[in-house]
Design a protein around this motif. Structure first.
Motif: not given
Length: 104
Positions: A26-32, A36-48, A69-75
């Motif tokens: 189990l892990y938990g994740m929270s994002v702003t 989330a505007d630029y990353q799909k939830p499934e992609a973030m979940a799989i990556s983490m 993930l953060i750098l991709q969204a920032a770009a």
């Protein structure tokens, strides 16, 4: 479906999950919303999840996976706004110990 019932019809046994509590992680994740505007939830979940639980060489650790993930969204924010605006971008994640997990 844990498939512990003796009277489970044979045709439904293929739908049973074959795992033990040792297989549960189990892990938990929270994002702003800026992430989330630029990353799909499934992609973030799989990556983490991969970063937290994969044992293979060459895998990113959780810190580097979050940074990626953060750098991709920032770009993408910078590209879409011509470097004029970027929403807040943050990610927090942690691994939760499961009963019997002595390494977490």
């Amino acid at each position: 479906n844990t498939c512990s019932s003796e009277d489970l019809a044979e045709e439904h046994k293929s739908q049973c999950l074959d795992f033990t509590s040792d297989d549960v992680q189990l892990y938990g994740m929270s994002v702003t919303d800026g992430l989330a505007d630029y990353q799909k939830p499934e992609a973030m979940a799989i990556s983490m999840a991969t970063a937290f639980f994969s044992k293979g060489r060459g895998q990113l650790n959780p810190h580097l996976a979050a940074e990626d993930l953060i750098l991709q969204a920032a770009a993408r924010w910078n590209s879409d706004s011509q470097d004029q605006y970027r929403d807040d971008i943050a990610l927090a994640a942690c691994k939760f110990p499961v009963d019997g997990d002595k390494t977490s």
